[in-house]
Design an enzyme around this catalytic site. Structure first.
Site, PDB file in Angstrom:
ATOM      1  N   HIS A 129       4.558 -10.448   2.284  1.00 18.51           N
ATOM      2  CA  HIS A 129       5.053  -9.479   3.256  1.00 18.51           C
ATOM      3  C   HIS A 129       6.320  -9.969   3.949  1.00 18.51           C
ATOM      4  O   HIS A 129       6.885  -9.272   4.783  1.00 18.51           O
ATOM      5  CB  HIS A 129       3.939  -9.207   4.284  1.00 18.51           C
ATOM      6  CG  HIS A 129       4.198  -8.070   5.203  1.00 18.51           C
ATOM      7  ND1 HIS A 129       4.426  -8.251   6.561  1.00 18.51           N
ATOM      8  CD2 HIS A 129       4.270  -6.736   4.982  1.00 18.51           C
ATOM      9  CE1 HIS A 129       4.607  -7.071   7.130  1.00 18.51           C
ATOM     10  NE2 HIS A 129       4.531  -6.142   6.199  1.00 18.51           N
ATOM     11  N   TYR A 155      13.851   2.671  11.682  1.00 16.88           N
ATOM     12  CA  TYR A 155      13.015   1.623  12.257  1.00 16.88           C
ATOM     13  C   TYR A 155      13.874   0.657  13.072  1.00 16.88           C
ATOM     14  O   TYR A 155      14.960   0.258  12.642  1.00 16.88           O
ATOM     15  CB  TYR A 155      12.315   0.817  11.160  1.00 16.88           C
ATOM     16  CG  TYR A 155      11.236   1.537  10.387  1.00 16.88           C
ATOM     17  CD1 TYR A 155      11.072   2.918  10.465  1.00 16.88           C
ATOM     18  CD2 TYR A 155      10.377   0.828   9.557  1.00 16.88           C
ATOM     19  CE1 TYR A 155      10.088   3.556   9.746  1.00 16.88           C
ATOM     20  CE2 TYR A 155       9.379   1.467   8.822  1.00 16.88           C
ATOM     21  CZ  TYR A 155       9.248   2.842   8.921  1.00 16.88           C
ATOM     22  OH  TYR A 155       8.273   3.479   8.209  1.00 16.88           O
ATOM     23  N   ARG A 202       0.815  -1.215   0.000  1.00 15.36           N
ATOM     24  CA  ARG A 202       0.000   0.000   0.000  1.00 15.36           C
ATOM     25  C   ARG A 202       0.849   1.265   0.000  1.00 15.36           C
ATOM     26  O   ARG A 202       1.752   1.438   0.803  1.00 15.36           O
ATOM     27  CB  ARG A 202      -0.943   0.008   1.196  1.00 15.36           C
ATOM     28  CG  ARG A 202      -1.880   1.222   1.211  1.00 15.36           C
ATOM     29  CD  ARG A 202      -2.798   1.201   2.406  1.00 15.36           C
ATOM     30  NE  ARG A 202      -3.852   0.230   2.258  1.00 15.36           N
ATOM     31  CZ  ARG A 202      -4.222  -0.618   3.205  1.00 15.36           C
ATOM     32  NH1 ARG A 202      -3.597  -0.640   4.351  1.00 15.36           N
ATOM     33  NH2 ARG A 202      -5.216  -1.453   3.006  1.00 15.36           N
ATOM     34  N   ARG A 208       3.502  -1.533  19.702  1.00 15.38           N
ATOM     35  CA  ARG A 208       3.635  -0.121  19.350  1.00 15.38           C
ATOM     36  C   ARG A 208       2.298   0.524  19.020  1.00 15.38           C
ATOM     37  O   ARG A 208       1.999   1.633  19.435  1.00 15.38           O
ATOM     38  CB  ARG A 208       4.573   0.036  18.144  1.00 15.38           C
ATOM     39  CG  ARG A 208       4.885   1.500  17.829  1.00 15.38           C
ATOM     40  CD  ARG A 208       5.524   1.663  16.469  1.00 15.38           C
ATOM     41  NE  ARG A 208       4.561   1.592  15.390  1.00 15.38           N
ATOM     42  CZ  ARG A 208       4.715   0.870  14.288  1.00 15.38           C
ATOM     43  NH1 ARG A 208       5.775   0.117  14.134  1.00 15.38           N
ATOM     44  NH2 ARG A 208       3.800   0.875  13.335  1.00 15.38           N
TER      45      ARG A 208
END
Length: 684
Positions: free
Chosen positions: A434, A467, A404, A563
């Site tokens: 993914h 990240y 996306r 998170r």
């Protein structure tokens, strides 16, 4: 599945996460420019939330009553709750920016000034800049009240302009101006005066120069108010995986900009009659009206220029070397001896590039297989794969076109790779790939030997600096042999079962996770050590939550580091009184997925690409993998232990959804991200 288990609605939980981001913007211990950037992250997050989640809820709200009963909630009720929460958060946002941040900037002799605050010399500077750099990019659209309203682009900023003559509102002219912003050009640093620093926004530059745009019209009053429309970003696709799929995806991306309006963010100073005109023309519901300030697309403030001292930003944290892993020696020779863990962003993503670069030029390497989801803009990963293909290696790349908001970029990379001789698979019908896995086949002493990199985050060197993720190098046959089978399945679009070590979605992850939890339940009932520690981005899957409630009731101690979204409600008697949940929000984005099971005192540790959501367990190709190297396992356990001690940036997730800062029963301050950096820097 039992009915009426305690759950937090996922959308409400997500808004609670974004409120934690807003907390960072309000935290006085965070450097000032970083607090501005947290405001930008909050704004960007909210844009995506409306484009995807609110868009989905709007679609669901049109279902009949029976369908809503199957959902287990009323979408319209949730939309109303979202509206109320977002309005409150926007008030907090505006207060933080206007009443706190701006004043603290002024204390640093930094002033963000608007068009009404320009003196003569700065006004001349702005006029010159506007005429040389901006004017040619602006094409106003004059609005004819008898014609259809112009199509507004998704998330673009516009000025809704009204030209009034002789105070006659009825005969006023209306116009739209799209504001040209790409983040980096949103700000203009003006000449410094007496050690005072001035910044203005492109928005206010255009406001100051409106007369230069509309000079041909007769008016004695000109008004302009910023608006931003957020549209439904979900795609409707012809799902056949072929060249037609790329064509269908490209068309759908073009349509995304014309999706159904979800939210109109507008300057709350806009007169009611102008707002009503927009609402009527755009066919907006009142749920989608969000009053804001004069600046939209605040996400551009992620590029806010630091014209002050270094103390206004976080101090640099140079990437650390991985102990005993040399970039000046063959990485394959080193991985052959033992596993290595890269802890991003504390340690360098360059090790992954080194792995791919060596594979590209090593004569013994015959094949490289990799799955890619999100890539950096000028991807060194892609360049390494292209060079490998040029050097005669077989390169198989599964590039997920349905990632996306990265679809357009991935279409570009697909074409580029194919032009260079890389075998590209576009994905799997109805499933997103993914997983983050790479496998290299090397011919050594007459046989094939495999080397792998498996990770919790993407092969993306840009986000790897922001990240928190784990990336494992291994040559252990237990893992590499199963990766061979997995990649064979991806190439033939076949899902295999029966992996002994890997945990693979969509066929096996749910059952294997249940088995691991059941084992802890059995151990607890037998009086053995039993606990579960899980770290992830989101927990929303109701079956998993039900299983965790079952483990809680069997006496298993459970700690969750989440998170973002968490639908599990901790602290409920009979369900979750032994479950603790908290969220860490700090300078880096916590992105790793880690599973730890006590296993009677001999912990089982897994890393995975999957969050515990239905989409990850049932509708995506995800890969979890065990940590078999004892040294690597100890390192992960130590890092998680440091996070469990955080009492500086950890917030409780509780029944009240109030994001209360977590107490650990000690007066010693523990901040996980800085403590992990220190641990990796000084560990022996």
């Amino acid at each position: 599945m039992p009915k009426n288990i305690p759950l937090i609605n996922r959308e409400v939980s997500w808004l609670s996460f974004n409120d934690r981001v807003l907390q960072e913007a309000a935290d006085k211990s965070v450097p000032l420019v970083e607090r501005i950037r947290f405001l930008a992250i909050f704004s960007s997050n909210l844009d995506e939330f409306y484009r995807v989640r609110v868009a989905t809820l709007n679609r669901l709200s049109s279902l009949n009553t029976k369908s809503k009963e199957l959902l287990g909630f009323n979408p319209r009720k949730i939309l109303n709750e979202i509206k109320n929460i977002v309005v409150r958060q926007e008030r907090k946002f505006n207060h933080q920016y206007k009443d706190v941040i701006l004043k603290e900037l002024e204390q640093q002799k930094i002033f963000i000034i608007n068009e009404k605050q320009l003196n003569v010399s700065r006004g001349l500077y702005v006029k010159k800049y506007f005429r040389e750099k901006v004017l040619s990019t602006l094409v106003p659209v004059m609005i004819d009240k008898n014609e259809p309203f112009p199509e507004l682009k998704d998330r673009a900023i516009y000025f809704f302009v009204r030209l009034v003559q002789n105070k006659n509102i009825e005969k006023s002219r209306l116009a739209l101006i799209e504001i040209p912003t790409d983040g980096s050009n949103r700000f203009l640093v003006l000449p410094e005066t007496n050690n005072l620093k001035f910044i203005t926004l492109i928005d206010d530059i255009i406001r100051y120069c409106l007369d230069d745009i509309f000079f041909i019209f007769n008016y004695d009053q000109i008004e302009s108010y910023s608006i931003q429309l957020t549209r439904d970003a979900e795609l409707d696709l012809d799902k056949h995986v072929s060249d037609k799929f790329i064509e269908a995806l490209t068309k759908s991306l073009n349509k995304r900009g014309k999706g159904r309006p979800m939210r109109l963010l507008y300057d709350k100073e806009m007169p009611l009659d102008m707002l009503k005109y927009l609402v009527d023309k755009l066919d907006l519901s009142t749920d989608g009206l969000i009053p804001g300030n004069r600046y939209h697309n605040f996400k551009d403030f992620i590029s806010f220029p630091n014209v002050g001292g270094q103390d206004l930003e976080y101090p640099k944290m140079p990437a650390l070397p991985v102990q005993d892993l040399s970039s000046m020696s063959s990485i394959f020779a080193q991985i052959a001896k033992r596993d290595y863990l890269i802890n991003l962003p504390y340690q360098s993503f360059d090790y992954i590039i080194h792995f791919l670069r060596e594979a590209a030029i090593d004569p013994k390497v015959k094949e490289i297989s990799i799955t890619l989801y999100r890539l950096a803009e000028n991807s060194r990963v892609i360049h390494a794969l292209i060079n490998a293909a040029k050097n005669g290696k077989k390169v198989y790349c599964l590039l997920e076109l349905k990632a996306r908001f990265d679809e357009q970029a991935n279409i570009y990379w697909t074409k580029r790779l194919e032009e260079e001789g890389v075998s590209v698979n576009y994905g799997i019908l109805d499933y997103k790939v993914h997983s983050k896995i790479c496998l290299v086949r090397r011919h050594e002493r007459g046989k094939d030997v495999y080397y792998a990199n498996l990770a919790t985050g993407n092969f993306n060197e840009k986000t790897a600096g922001l990240y928190c993720d784990h990336s494992l190098f291994t040559a252990k046959p237990q893992i590499t042999d199963e990766l061979v089978k997995l990649f064979e399945g991806l190439q033939t679009q076949t899902f295999y079962k029966g992996y002994k070590y890997l945990i693979v979605s969509p066929l096996e992850s749910r059952q294997k996770l249940n088995n691991l939890i059941d084992h802890e339940i059995e151990n607890s009932r037998a009086g053995k050590i039993a606990y579960i520690t899980l770290k992830m981005n989101s927990l929303t899957d109701e079956e998993v939550i039900t299983k965790l409630y079952e483990a809680n009731n069997a006496g298993v101690k459970i700690k969750l580091i989440i998170r973002g979204m968490c639908s599990l409600v901790p602290g409920v008697a009979g369900f979750s009184d032994k479950i603790e949940v908290f969220s860490i929000i700090d300078r880096f984005l916590e992105h790793a997925r880690v599973w730890i099971f006590a296993n009677s005192g001999t912990e089982k540790v897994y890393l995975t690409s999957a969050d515990l959501m239905a989409r990850n367990l049932d509708h995506r190709v995800e890969v979890g993998f065990p940590i078999l190297d004892q040294e690597v396992k100890s390192e992960i356990l130590k890092i998680i232990d440091i996070q469990l001690k955080d009492n500086s940036k950890a917030r409780e997730i509780n029944q009240l959804n109030n994001n209360r800062y977590r107490k650990t029963g000690t007066k010693v301050a523990s901040r996980a991200q800085t403590d992990i950096y220190a641990y990796l820097k000084y560990k022996k």
